[in-house]
Design a protein around this motif. Structure first.
Motif, PDB file in Angstrom:
ATOM      1  N   GLU A 106       0.836  -1.203   0.000  1.00 32.33           N
ATOM      2  CA  GLU A 106       0.000   0.000   0.000  1.00 32.33           C
ATOM      3  C   GLU A 106       0.874   1.257   0.000  1.00 32.33           C
ATOM      4  O   GLU A 106       0.603   2.224  -0.721  1.00 32.33           O
ATOM      5  CB  GLU A 106      -0.918  -0.015   1.217  1.00 32.33           C
ATOM      6  CG  GLU A 106      -2.172   0.812   1.068  1.00 32.33           C
ATOM      7  CD  GLU A 106      -3.158   0.228   0.070  1.00 32.33           C
ATOM      8  OE1 GLU A 106      -3.855   1.024  -0.596  1.00 32.33           O
ATOM      9  OE2 GLU A 106      -3.227  -1.014  -0.077  1.00 32.33           O
ATOM     10  N   GLU A 139       1.164   4.066  -3.117  1.00 31.69           N
ATOM     11  CA  GLU A 139       1.026   5.517  -2.979  1.00 31.69           C
ATOM     12  C   GLU A 139       2.280   6.241  -3.479  1.00 31.69           C
ATOM     13  O   GLU A 139       2.190   7.273  -4.150  1.00 31.69           O
ATOM     14  CB  GLU A 139       0.754   5.874  -1.520  1.00 31.69           C
ATOM     15  CG  GLU A 139      -0.612   5.418  -1.019  1.00 31.69           C
ATOM     16  CD  GLU A 139      -0.833   5.769   0.441  1.00 31.69           C
ATOM     17  OE1 GLU A 139      -0.060   6.588   0.973  1.00 31.69           O
ATOM     18  OE2 GLU A 139      -1.780   5.224   1.039  1.00 31.69           O
ATOM     19  N   GLN A 153       3.658   9.444  -7.024  1.00 33.77           N
ATOM     20  CA  GLN A 153       4.176  10.753  -6.628  1.00 33.77           C
ATOM     21  C   GLN A 153       4.916  11.376  -7.812  1.00 33.77           C
ATOM     22  O   GLN A 153       5.763  10.738  -8.436  1.00 33.77           O
ATOM     23  CB  GLN A 153       5.131  10.613  -5.443  1.00 33.77           C
ATOM     24  CG  GLN A 153       4.484  10.103  -4.168  1.00 33.77           C
ATOM     25  CD  GLN A 153       3.438  11.049  -3.617  1.00 33.77           C
ATOM     26  OE1 GLN A 153       3.669  12.248  -3.528  1.00 33.77           O
ATOM     27  NE2 GLN A 153       2.287  10.506  -3.243  1.00 33.77           N
ATOM     28  N   GLU A 187      -2.360  14.093  -7.132  1.00 33.44           N
ATOM     29  CA  GLU A 187      -3.677  13.978  -6.501  1.00 33.44           C
ATOM     30  C   GLU A 187      -4.630  13.161  -7.364  1.00 33.44           C
ATOM     31  O   GLU A 187      -5.324  12.263  -6.871  1.00 33.44           O
ATOM     32  CB  GLU A 187      -4.265  15.369  -6.256  1.00 33.44           C
ATOM     33  CG  GLU A 187      -5.628  15.325  -5.576  1.00 33.44           C
ATOM     34  CD  GLU A 187      -6.250  16.704  -5.380  1.00 33.44           C
ATOM     35  OE1 GLU A 187      -7.322  16.774  -4.743  1.00 33.44           O
ATOM     36  OE2 GLU A 187      -5.674  17.696  -5.877  1.00 33.44           O
ATOM     37  N   GLY A 236      -3.631   9.437  -7.671  1.00 32.06           N
ATOM     38  CA  GLY A 236      -3.779   8.692  -6.429  1.00 32.06           C
ATOM     39  C   GLY A 236      -5.200   8.624  -5.900  1.00 32.06           C
ATOM     40  O   GLY A 236      -5.437   8.048  -4.833  1.00 32.06           O
ATOM     41  N   HIS A 237      -6.152   9.174  -6.650  1.00 34.54           N
ATOM     42  CA  HIS A 237      -7.521   9.296  -6.150  1.00 34.54           C
ATOM     43  C   HIS A 237      -8.118   7.942  -5.769  1.00 34.54           C
ATOM     44  O   HIS A 237      -8.638   7.769  -4.654  1.00 34.54           O
ATOM     45  CB  HIS A 237      -8.395   9.989  -7.201  1.00 34.54           C
ATOM     46  CG  HIS A 237      -9.811  10.169  -6.790  1.00 34.54           C
ATOM     47  ND1 HIS A 237     -10.192  10.979  -5.737  1.00 34.54           N
ATOM     48  CD2 HIS A 237     -10.977   9.663  -7.299  1.00 34.54           C
ATOM     49  CE1 HIS A 237     -11.514  10.957  -5.609  1.00 34.54           C
ATOM     50  NE2 HIS A 237     -12.007  10.158  -6.540  1.00 34.54           N
ATOM     51  N   ARG A 279      -6.355   6.074  -2.813  1.00 32.83           N
ATOM     52  CA  ARG A 279      -6.804   6.528  -1.485  1.00 32.83           C
ATOM     53  C   ARG A 279      -8.202   6.027  -1.156  1.00 32.83           C
ATOM     54  O   ARG A 279      -8.567   5.905   0.021  1.00 32.83           O
ATOM     55  CB  ARG A 279      -6.774   8.060  -1.432  1.00 32.83           C
ATOM     56  CG  ARG A 279      -5.367   8.649  -1.509  1.00 32.83           C
ATOM     57  CD  ARG A 279      -5.378  10.150  -1.271  1.00 32.83           C
ATOM     58  NE  ARG A 279      -6.148  10.874  -2.286  1.00 32.83           N
ATOM     59  CZ  ARG A 279      -5.641  11.278  -3.448  1.00 32.83           C
ATOM     60  NH1 ARG A 279      -4.376  11.032  -3.754  1.00 32.83           N
ATOM     61  NH2 ARG A 279      -6.388  11.946  -4.312  1.00 32.83           N
ATOM     62  N   GLY A 317      -9.189   3.121  -1.507  1.00 36.88           N
ATOM     63  CA  GLY A 317      -9.077   1.755  -1.005  1.00 36.88           C
ATOM     64  C   GLY A 317      -9.394   0.725  -2.071  1.00 36.88           C
ATOM     65  O   GLY A 317      -9.549   1.041  -3.248  1.00 36.88           O
TER      66      GLY A 317
END
Length: 331
Positions: free
Chosen positions: A20, A24, A28, A36, A39-40, A43, A45
């Motif tokens: 996990e 993430e 980057q 952002e 990675g939506h 985040r 899950g």
């Protein structure tokens, strides 16, 4: 609550936690906005089935399993990024508003940004696969092609009540089963397993993927929006006729269902069509097909060493049918 049955194995659960963080970190960039958007859904899950299979496949020869290597985690991140990138693109095509109980990327930032972010995820996945060698890189690239082929097959039959089961199966082979088969194969390859074992794992992933998609299509007919994390009945609304609908069209309810599907794709028509499919026996017949694929997946595991990782894959397979039976009740 466990993300998946693999979480029940302490080592694999910790590996998924490590993955996990790597997931993430993989999105980057120097551009905060792209970071952002990319990675939506990370985040939001998810069950992380595909990277979980990479981890489990790599551990088939170990008992008890040892912590996943960096290469195994890299393979897991790569397949999950391919999955996420495909979801970004799917949601644009479907004009979806919700995914995993959050606003879809296209709903939040628009189609253009969603497409570009999906492309970025696929590119990053390819970069990670390349770090694992030419075989893994070629395998993942071919799988991305199969995902596209499966989606095109589905688009070609959109709105076609005469869609055949062969067309449906060919589509889900590409858009779902191929990536799950590849996840298992990458795990076997980076785990240094022999080719016979790698091939058995690949076969397992393929049959699991076929069962997974049939169950997913059943849930779209019978589950609630909250259960799915997105609107139920969306496939019917989009003119995508999945196995329960194909079987319903071949039942005594077929003529009435065909008439409904030929009308406006209104909420009222979709609700009526869903009721007909549920009453037709198509859902139960589709569940029998899923059980067949689950049996084939389990048979593929029989040739593997009876290790903790093998047992975890079997539990994950058994869990598939339970997913469909919960909203079905005692049918």
């Amino acid at each position: 609550m466990a993300r998946s049955p693999l979480d029940l194995v302490p080592t694999m659960g910790r590996d998924l936690d490590r993955l996990e963080l790597r997931l993430e970190a993989s999105v980057q960039t120097q551009d905060p906005f792209l970071t952002e958007v990319a990675g939506h859904l990370i985040r939001a899950g998810g069950k992380r089935v595909r990277p979980g299979f990479v981890i489990a496949a790599a551990a088939i020869g170990q008992d008890p399993p040892t912590p996943a290597t960096d290469d195994v985690l890299t393979g897991g991140v790569a397949v999950e990024l391919v999955h996420l990138g495909s979801l970004y693109h799917d949601d644009v095509m479907d004009e979806a508003q919700v995914r995993r109980n959050v606003a879809s990327v296209n709903a939040k930032w628009g189609n253009l940004r969603a497409i570009l972010a999906g492309d970025f995820l696929l590119a990053r996945a390819s970069e990670l696969a390349a770090s694992l060698g030419t075989e893994v890189a070629g395998l993942l690239a071919a799988t991305i092609g199969k995902l596209c082929e499966g989606q095109v097959r589905e688009l070609q039959d959109t709105g076609n009540p005469a869609r055949s089961e062969t067309s449906y199966t060919d589509s889900i082979e590409g858009k779902t089963a191929s990536l799950l088969a590849t996840s298992c194969r990458i795990g076997g390859l980076v785990g240094g397993l022999d080719r016979v074992t790698v091939d058995a794992l690949t076969e397992f992933g393929r049959y699991y993927g076929l069962a997974f998609q049939v169950v997913d299509d059943i849930l779209d007919i019978v589950a609630t929006d909250e259960h799915l994390g997105k609107p139920s009945g969306n496939d019917l609304h989009e003119g995508i006729y999945t196995l329960p609908v194909i079987r319903a069209l071949d039942s005594p309810c077929g003529p009435q269902l065909t008439e409904l599907l030929g009308g406006a794709a209104s909420d009222a028509n979709v609700r009526s069509a869903l009721q007909l499919v549920r009453a037709s026996g198509g859902v139960e017949e589709a569940l029998d097909v899923a059980r067949h694929y689950v049996h084939q997946a389990s048979a593929s595991l029989n040739s593997l060493a009876p290790t903790t990782a093998t047992a975890a894959l079997q539990v994950a397979t058994d869990h598939l049918i339970e997913r469909a039976r919960v909203p079905l009740g005692d049918r």
